[in-house]
Design a protein around this motif. Structure first.
Motif, mmCIF file in Angstrom:
data_model
loop_
_atom_site.group_PDB
_atom_site.id
_atom_site.type_symbol
_atom_site.label_atom_id
_atom_site.label_comp_id
_atom_site.label_asym_id
_atom_site.label_seq_id
_atom_site.Cartn_x
_atom_site.Cartn_y
_atom_site.Cartn_z
ATOM 1 N N ALA A 146 0.836 -1.210 0.000
ATOM 2 C CA ALA A 146 0.000 0.000 0.000
ATOM 3 C C ALA A 146 0.865 1.252 0.000
ATOM 4 O O ALA A 146 1.844 1.335 0.744
ATOM 5 N N TYR A 147 0.478 2.223 -0.838
ATOM 6 C CA TYR A 147 1.189 3.491 -0.904
ATOM 7 C C TYR A 147 0.507 4.485 0.017
ATOM 8 O O TYR A 147 -0.699 4.728 -0.094
ATOM 9 N N HIS A 148 1.300 5.054 0.932
ATOM 10 C CA HIS A 148 0.739 6.057 1.844
ATOM 11 C C HIS A 148 1.634 7.296 1.876
ATOM 12 O O HIS A 148 1.697 7.981 2.896
ATOM 13 N N GLU A 155 6.013 4.199 4.319
ATOM 14 C CA GLU A 155 6.398 3.663 3.012
ATOM 15 C C GLU A 155 6.957 2.229 3.070
ATOM 16 O O GLU A 155 7.214 1.634 2.023
ATOM 17 N N VAL A 156 7.102 1.687 4.277
ATOM 18 C CA VAL A 156 7.656 0.332 4.385
ATOM 19 C C VAL A 156 6.825 -0.658 3.561
ATOM 20 O O VAL A 156 5.597 -0.626 3.612
ATOM 21 N N SER A 157 7.521 -1.453 2.772
ATOM 22 C CA SER A 157 6.948 -2.548 1.968
ATOM 23 C C SER A 157 6.171 -2.082 0.728
ATOM 24 O O SER A 157 5.617 -2.901 0.001
ATOM 25 N N GLN A 158 6.181 -0.784 0.500
ATOM 26 C CA GLN A 158 5.439 -0.220 -0.638
ATOM 27 C C GLN A 158 5.929 -0.757 -1.981
ATOM 28 O O GLN A 158 5.150 -0.903 -2.915
ATOM 29 N N THR A 159 7.232 -1.070 -2.043
ATOM 30 C CA THR A 159 7.776 -1.540 -3.324
ATOM 31 C C THR A 159 8.277 -2.984 -3.206
ATOM 32 O O THR A 159 9.174 -3.389 -3.947
ATOM 33 N N ALA A 160 7.707 -3.732 -2.283
ATOM 34 C CA ALA A 160 8.151 -5.129 -2.088
ATOM 35 C C ALA A 160 8.040 -5.912 -3.397
ATOM 36 O O ALA A 160 7.105 -5.700 -4.168
ATOM 37 N N ARG A 170 3.929 -14.351 6.359
ATOM 38 C CA ARG A 170 4.653 -13.370 7.185
ATOM 39 C C ARG A 170 5.380 -12.383 6.271
ATOM 40 O O ARG A 170 6.598 -12.466 6.102
ATOM 41 N N PRO A 171 4.622 -11.440 5.646
ATOM 42 C CA PRO A 171 5.269 -10.517 4.704
ATOM 43 C C PRO A 171 6.386 -9.724 5.391
ATOM 44 O O PRO A 171 6.245 -9.316 6.543
ATOM 45 N N ALA A 172 7.486 -9.550 4.658
ATOM 46 C CA ALA A 172 8.646 -8.852 5.234
ATOM 47 C C ALA A 172 8.412 -7.345 5.279
ATOM 48 O O ALA A 172 7.663 -6.793 4.475
ATOM 49 N N SER A 173 9.099 -6.674 6.218
ATOM 50 C CA SER A 173 9.118 -5.210 6.258
ATOM 51 C C SER A 173 10.242 -4.760 5.339
ATOM 52 O O SER A 173 11.405 -4.772 5.712
ATOM 53 N N VAL A 174 9.878 -4.362 4.127
ATOM 54 C CA VAL A 174 10.894 -4.050 3.115
ATOM 55 C C VAL A 174 11.066 -2.524 3.019
ATOM 56 O O VAL A 174 10.087 -1.801 2.835
ATOM 57 N N PRO A 175 12.330 -2.045 3.140
ATOM 58 C CA PRO A 175 12.519 -0.587 3.048
ATOM 59 C C PRO A 175 12.374 -0.089 1.619
ATOM 60 O O PRO A 175 12.595 -0.842 0.678
ATOM 61 N N LEU A 185 11.960 -0.408 10.323
ATOM 62 C CA LEU A 185 11.389 -1.658 9.790
ATOM 63 C C LEU A 185 10.789 -2.503 10.917
ATOM 64 O O LEU A 185 9.731 -3.122 10.755
ATOM 65 N N GLU A 186 11.468 -2.488 12.074
ATOM 66 C CA GLU A 186 10.960 -3.279 13.214
ATOM 67 C C GLU A 186 9.628 -2.737 13.729
ATOM 68 O O GLU A 186 8.829 -3.477 14.293
ATOM 69 N N ASP A 187 9.426 -1.459 13.533
ATOM 70 C CA ASP A 187 8.198 -0.845 14.075
ATOM 71 C C ASP A 187 7.037 -0.827 13.086
ATOM 72 O O ASP A 187 6.017 -0.190 13.337
ATOM 73 N N VAL A 188 7.204 -1.504 11.954
ATOM 74 C CA VAL A 188 6.104 -1.588 10.989
ATOM 75 C C VAL A 188 5.723 -3.056 10.784
ATOM 76 O O VAL A 188 6.549 -3.878 10.394
ATOM 77 N N VAL A 189 4.479 -3.357 11.085
ATOM 78 C CA VAL A 189 3.969 -4.724 10.957
ATOM 79 C C VAL A 189 3.205 -4.787 9.628
ATOM 80 O O VAL A 189 2.249 -4.035 9.419
ATOM 81 N N VAL A 190 3.641 -5.668 8.734
ATOM 82 C CA VAL A 190 3.048 -5.723 7.390
ATOM 83 C C VAL A 190 2.012 -6.836 7.326
ATOM 84 O O VAL A 190 2.305 -7.988 7.672
#
Ligand SMILES: Cc1ncc(COP(=O)(O)O)c(C=O)c1O
Length: 439
Positions: A146-148, A155-160, A170-175, A185-190
């Motif tokens: 999702a783009y926010h 923006e974490v995982s926006q371009t996974a 368990r989707p990764a937290s992708v920068p 990344l640790e503070d964003v749960v995807v």
């Protein structure tokens, strides 16, 4: 290149060459890039834009869904001109800020209070900071892909991509940006969009740490497919049962109903982020919601939990443009525009059937998106286009562009009230010819 050779280039090509010397990529906004170079606009009127070469196109992009009334709407131009003559920004508040806040809070009974800022990115950032301030918790949850906007956490995982998005359960937290701190990344749960069962399992593992779950009700990058009522209600219920807030990012989807797409669901978000169309063509963001939560920004409180400010926040030019635009976008206008988009979705679906190509159209309200896939994608991973689909989509975009039609670069459209069935017919007919070419 010699000066003589340069002078033979188109005006846009020349401007881009100048831009490349002074701006990374030649511009300040990657959205405008196209190959071999971006085009430069000189004028917009209603649903048409004219570039420096004098070519006019129908504008289905509307500055990335922000121009709900198209270009240079006479009432907005008049209101803004009058304000500009009286001053553009003061170190004082203005009456129009109060007028506009009253208007927006009347549009949705869940908007007890509102604050304005200058972009959707800022609105999302403020929602996340308000949620942390209110709950005293560090983490946020968001849907994969999702783009926010471009706040680090949002923006974490926006371009996974397949290579880094991790396992389905368990989707990764992708920068997005290199150098994003690991702590972000640790503070964003995807969580996976529209998959309540999986999302709830993931959320349960972080239940005492989550400040909020943020959901876009029809995320563009996940395929522009509306969230299911079941998913949205499950997210809201989980949040309220576990001491977290439920945040809706309606920066785009607010246009779908008078008080936002949330009115199509049985939900009451604690906070809503807005932007784009509510600026009437000027930079804007806003955050609205429950009074108790919004009051974390109350500067008269002791202590102030979330101090919030901004040099150009609620500047009277944006306020007057936004208020005029939203007054014009009344319940009738919303319904009429949504009906026009229904017509567009029907006509495009018909063109796909006639051309017999593997393609489909998604969207709701006044937006739609074309996919070069036979089946409507259900998730970010399914919406992710492979190289062949990307090539076919780009050929379609070029075909439309060469035939006088401008789309958002994912082949999505955001209609404006300046449009009629005639523009939709032209789009559908041009697409049909395009399908035959790119099949
Ligand atoms: C859903 C959503 N949230 C936030 C943003 C960020 O808004 P802005 O570009 O005004 O910062 C966008 C922009 O496209 C968006 O689509």
């Amino acid at each position: 290149m010699t000066p003589q050779e340069t002078s033979k280039l188109s005006k846009s090509a020349q401007l881009h060459r100048r831009g490349l010397k002074v701006m990374p990529g030649g511009c300040s906004r990657n959205t405008v890039l196209r190959k071999p170079h971006p085009l430069y606009a000189v004028r917009g009127e209603g649903c048409y834009v004219t570039d420096v070469e004098g070519v006019q196109r129908i504008d289905f992009a509307n500055n990335m869904a922000s121009l709900i009334h198209g270009h240079a709407h006479p009432q907005i131009v008049a209101a803004v001109t009058e304000q500009v003559q009286r001053g553009t920004a003061f170190t004082l508040a203005t009456e129009v800020e109060v007028d506009y806040a009253e208007h927006m809070t009347r549009r949705n009974s869940g908007f007890d209070k509102i604050r304005f800022m200058n972009s959707g990115t800022e609105a999302v950032m403020c929602c996340l900071k308000a949620a942390r301030a209110y709950t005293g918790r560090p983490k946020i949850a968001k849907a994969e892909g999702a783009y926010h906007g471009s706040y680090d956490f949002a923006e974490v995982s926006q371009t996974a991509k397949p290579g880094n998005w991790g396992e389905q359960h368990r989707p990764a937290s992708v920068p997005v940006a290199h150098g994003t701190p690991a702590s972000v990344l640790e503070d964003v749960v995807v969580i996976p969009f529209n998959d309540s069962e999986l999302a709830l399992t993931i959320l349960d593992a972080h239940k005492d740490e989550l400040a909020c779950i943020m959901v876009d009700l029809m995320p563009h990058r996940i395929g522009l497919k509306p969230a299911t009522p079941e998913f949205v209600c499950a997210m809201q219920q989980w949040a309220s049962a576990n001491g977290a807030l439920f945040v809706c990012d309606e920066v785009i989807t607010l246009r779908s109903a008078y008080g936002g797409a949330q009115q199509n669901y049985d939900i009451a978000p604690d906070l809503t982020a807005m932007g784009k169309m509510i600026g009437g063509g000027f930079p804007v963001g806003a955050l609205a919601g429950r009074a108790e939560v919004m009051d974390v920004m109350d500067p008269w409180a002791e202590p102030v939990l979330f101090p919030h400010s901004g040099t150009f926040s609620a500047n009277p030019v944006t306020m007057v443009a936004g208020l005029t635009a939203m007054q014009l976008f009344d319940k009738d206008a919303v319904e009429k525009l949504n009906a026009l988009a229904d017509y567009a979705r029907d006509r495009i679906t018909e063109a796909i059937a006639i051309a017999d190509v593997p393609a489909c159209v998604t969207g709701a309200g006044s937006m739609f998106r074309l996919h070069m896939k036979a089946e409507v994608p259900d998730s970010y991973r399914e919406a992710f286009a492979d190289a062949q689909e990307v090539a076919r989509l780009n050929s379609m975009l070029d075909h439309l562009f060469d035939n006088g039609i401008m789309m958002i670069n994912t082949c999505s459209a955001a209609l404006s009230t300046a449009m009629t069935a005639a523009e939709i017919d032209r789009l559908a007919d041009t697409m049909l010819a395009g399908f035959r070419k790119v099949r």
